[in-house]
Design a protein around this motif. Sequence first.
Motif, PDB file in Angstrom:
ATOM      1  N   SER A 191     -14.134  -2.743   7.398  1.00 36.04           N
ATOM      2  CA  SER A 191     -12.764  -2.448   7.019  1.00 36.04           C
ATOM      3  C   SER A 191     -12.541  -2.712   5.553  1.00 36.04           C
ATOM      4  O   SER A 191     -13.111  -3.606   4.968  1.00 36.04           O
ATOM      5  CB  SER A 191     -11.835  -3.329   7.851  1.00 36.04           C
ATOM      6  N   SER A 192     -11.730  -1.928   4.989  1.00 40.14           N
ATOM      7  CA  SER A 192     -11.142  -2.023   3.647  1.00 40.14           C
ATOM      8  C   SER A 192     -12.153  -2.079   2.520  1.00 40.14           C
ATOM      9  O   SER A 192     -13.046  -1.250   2.489  1.00 40.14           O
ATOM     10  CB  SER A 192     -10.079  -3.082   3.632  1.00 40.14           C
ATOM     11  N   ASN A 221      -5.482   5.861   8.263  1.00 40.46           N
ATOM     12  CA  ASN A 221      -4.045   6.113   8.372  1.00 40.46           C
ATOM     13  C   ASN A 221      -3.566   7.257   7.472  1.00 40.46           C
ATOM     14  O   ASN A 221      -3.304   7.028   6.298  1.00 40.46           O
ATOM     15  CB  ASN A 221      -3.260   4.858   7.969  1.00 40.46           C
ATOM     16  N   PHE A 260       0.877  -1.175   0.000  1.00 40.10           N
ATOM     17  CA  PHE A 260       0.000   0.000   0.000  1.00 40.10           C
ATOM     18  C   PHE A 260       0.914   1.224   0.000  1.00 40.10           C
ATOM     19  O   PHE A 260       2.090   1.111   0.297  1.00 40.10           O
ATOM     20  CB  PHE A 260      -0.882  -0.002   1.262  1.00 40.10           C
ATOM     21  N   SER A 276      -5.398  -7.285  10.768  1.00 37.44           N
ATOM     22  CA  SER A 276      -5.250  -6.624  12.069  1.00 37.44           C
ATOM     23  C   SER A 276      -6.559  -6.644  12.856  1.00 37.44           C
ATOM     24  O   SER A 276      -6.554  -6.530  14.083  1.00 37.44           O
ATOM     25  CB  SER A 276      -4.782  -5.182  11.880  1.00 37.44           C
ATOM     26  N   ILE A 293      -7.755   2.676   2.900  1.00 37.75           N
ATOM     27  CA  ILE A 293      -7.220   2.357   4.211  1.00 37.75           C
ATOM     28  C   ILE A 293      -8.039   2.993   5.313  1.00 37.75           C
ATOM     29  O   ILE A 293      -7.597   3.915   5.991  1.00 37.75           O
ATOM     30  CB  ILE A 293      -5.766   2.816   4.389  1.00 37.75           C
ATOM     31  N   CYS A 294      -9.241   2.578   5.424  1.00 38.09           N
ATOM     32  CA  CYS A 294      -9.957   3.142   6.555  1.00 38.09           C
ATOM     33  C   CYS A 294     -10.689   2.048   7.291  1.00 38.09           C
ATOM     34  O   CYS A 294     -10.978   0.988   6.752  1.00 38.09           O
ATOM     35  CB  CYS A 294     -10.885   4.246   6.129  1.00 38.09           C
ATOM     36  N   LYS A 295     -10.919   2.319   8.494  1.00 41.57           N
ATOM     37  CA  LYS A 295     -11.547   1.316   9.329  1.00 41.57           C
ATOM     38  C   LYS A 295     -12.575   2.045  10.153  1.00 41.57           C
ATOM     39  O   LYS A 295     -12.304   3.042  10.783  1.00 41.57           O
ATOM     40  CB  LYS A 295     -10.481   0.697  10.238  1.00 41.57           C
ATOM     41  N   HIS A 319      -0.727   8.092   7.536  1.00 44.44           N
ATOM     42  CA  HIS A 319       0.604   7.616   7.150  1.00 44.44           C
ATOM     43  C   HIS A 319       0.565   6.696   5.935  1.00 44.44           C
ATOM     44  O   HIS A 319       1.582   6.166   5.523  1.00 44.44           O
ATOM     45  CB  HIS A 319       1.370   6.996   8.333  1.00 44.44           C
ATOM     46  N   LYS A 320      -0.610   6.491   5.349  1.00 41.88           N
ATOM     47  CA  LYS A 320      -0.641   5.738   4.106  1.00 41.88           C
ATOM     48  C   LYS A 320      -0.773   6.662   2.890  1.00 41.88           C
ATOM     49  O   LYS A 320      -0.003   6.555   1.961  1.00 41.88           O
ATOM     50  CB  LYS A 320      -1.751   4.711   4.134  1.00 41.88           C
ATOM     51  N   HIS A 342      -9.019  -6.545   7.040  1.00 41.88           N
ATOM     52  CA  HIS A 342      -7.578  -6.649   7.229  1.00 41.88           C
ATOM     53  C   HIS A 342      -7.267  -7.599   8.397  1.00 41.88           C
ATOM     54  O   HIS A 342      -8.040  -7.681   9.355  1.00 41.88           O
ATOM     55  CB  HIS A 342      -7.054  -5.249   7.537  1.00 41.88           C
ATOM     56  N   THR A 402      -0.558   3.018  14.988  1.00 42.71           N
ATOM     57  CA  THR A 402      -0.995   2.239  13.837  1.00 42.71           C
ATOM     58  C   THR A 402      -2.489   1.965  13.923  1.00 42.71           C
ATOM     59  O   THR A 402      -3.092   2.079  14.996  1.00 42.71           O
ATOM     60  CB  THR A 402      -0.295   0.856  13.809  1.00 42.71           C
ATOM     61  N   ALA A 403      -3.045   1.576  12.782  1.00 43.61           N
ATOM     62  CA  ALA A 403      -4.460   1.197  12.751  1.00 43.61           C
ATOM     63  C   ALA A 403      -4.702  -0.023  13.640  1.00 43.61           C
ATOM     64  O   ALA A 403      -5.770  -0.162  14.240  1.00 43.61           O
ATOM     65  CB  ALA A 403      -4.883   0.896  11.317  1.00 43.61           C
ATOM     66  N   SER A 404      -3.710  -0.906  13.730  1.00 45.86           N
ATOM     67  CA  SER A 404      -3.866  -2.092  14.583  1.00 45.86           C
ATOM     68  C   SER A 404      -4.114  -1.678  16.027  1.00 45.86           C
ATOM     69  O   SER A 404      -4.966  -2.250  16.716  1.00 45.86           O
ATOM     70  CB  SER A 404      -2.611  -2.965  14.521  1.00 45.86           C
TER      71      SER A 404
END
Length: 444
Positions: free
Chosen positions: A242-243, A264, A80, A194, A252-254, A266-267, A192, A147-149
């Motif tokens: 998710s996803s 994120n 990603f 996670s 990339i969202c949850k 950061h993505k 995902h 992180t998303a996790s």
Amino acid sequence: MDAAEFRRRGKEMVDYVADYLENIEKRQVYPDVEPGYLRSLIPEEAPEEAESYEDVVKDIERVIMPGVTHWHSPYFYAYFPTAHSFPAMLADMLCGAIGCIGFSWAASPACTELETVMLDWLGKMLKLPEDFLAGTEGRGGGVIQGTASEATLMALLAARSKIVKLIQADHPERSETDIISKLVAYSSDQAHSSVERAGLIGGVRMKKMPTDSKFSVRGAALQKVLEEDRAAGLIPFFPIHSSNQLQIFFFICKIFWKYSFNFNPHKWLLVNFDCSAMWVKKRSDIIGAFKMEPLYLKHDHQESGIVTDYRHWQIPLGRRFRSLKMWFVFRMYGLKGLQAYIRKHVGLAKEFESLVRADQRFEISADVVLGLVCFRLKGSNELNETLLKRINRARKIHLVPCQLAGKFVLRFAMCARTTESRHVQEAWSHISHLASELLQELPH
Ligand SMILES: *Cc1c(COP(=O)(O)O)cnc(C)c1O
């Protein structure tokens, strides 16, 4: 190193970084090293005597770069996008310099306050419902998780704690262990990994809901399972979306939409890792779940209402001044710049999609909504596995696969900030050439 040397070395490092990024496409995107390659290149133990900066720096090209996968190469199309921009890198330097640990408002007021406002800015950009914003005395608000996790896990643990309290209010005889053993969280079978992991770590059972031909969970199917589970004495409590199906909203969202939302920056939003944005509608749900107040973390303003102590919103105590990265990026790109960047990637994905569609030997495996193209050769999974192996062995571009409805699928993800049409065209002619070679080898 004193300040004078830092001044000099810092400038040299900035030059090294700028050279690296300006010339990144000349480097092989995926390294040639074997596992364990690095150990033999450096000493067994840390040096007894201090070494010089030159000693360290000359080892970057010898030891590090040969083993780097260049995520910001315009030939990187795997996994990603991971965010990257010059303003964010500069902000990260400043963050390192301030070096505060902002676990409470008092531990560094700017660290807390900028974060709250940046999450409001970002929430408004995404047009989140008003109650996710902190405002000046909001009940909701945002936080930066690593992180998303972690965000998913926090949301799950907060929801777990809340449901236990709610049930015990009506049934004081029921133990926490008993209630937790009956909880069920739900996710899509496309979610995902996670999400499943949050269930494992949080100790609650997780059911994966089957999806339709568009990889979405149907409301009726979920309703049926919820009813069956309730009838069996289980306690449904945590739907996670998710996803894929939410690509429409943002890559990339949850979503745990009713109570919390996470995605994120950061993505795809030019803010270097780590920066996972999470919002909650009722901050008391998350703060109340795991509050610890040892004397040494207390401060004079904590009861004042408008003060946020982010340590209650996350698993670690410590936290960096990550909102500086958002502040620099949002101001220096502006909303228009961020939108233009995302539109460019979406356009490049569309361009790749039309190249694939124009080739009768290939098929598109899922709707191309944003920056990801899932595609494959018409034919067996083995054929596609071989094609991917050859693509990655050639080292010109880098891709990873996925499984969709039992099929082995190649993923072409728009990743690097500097990817242009010419890179996408080159990548496609390379893939197409390798496919021709492979198909010619097959018996006719
Ligand atoms: C990347 C990704 C994650 C995991 O991201 P981390 O922030 O590294 O934990 C989770 N869910 C989705 C949909 C993702 O794309």
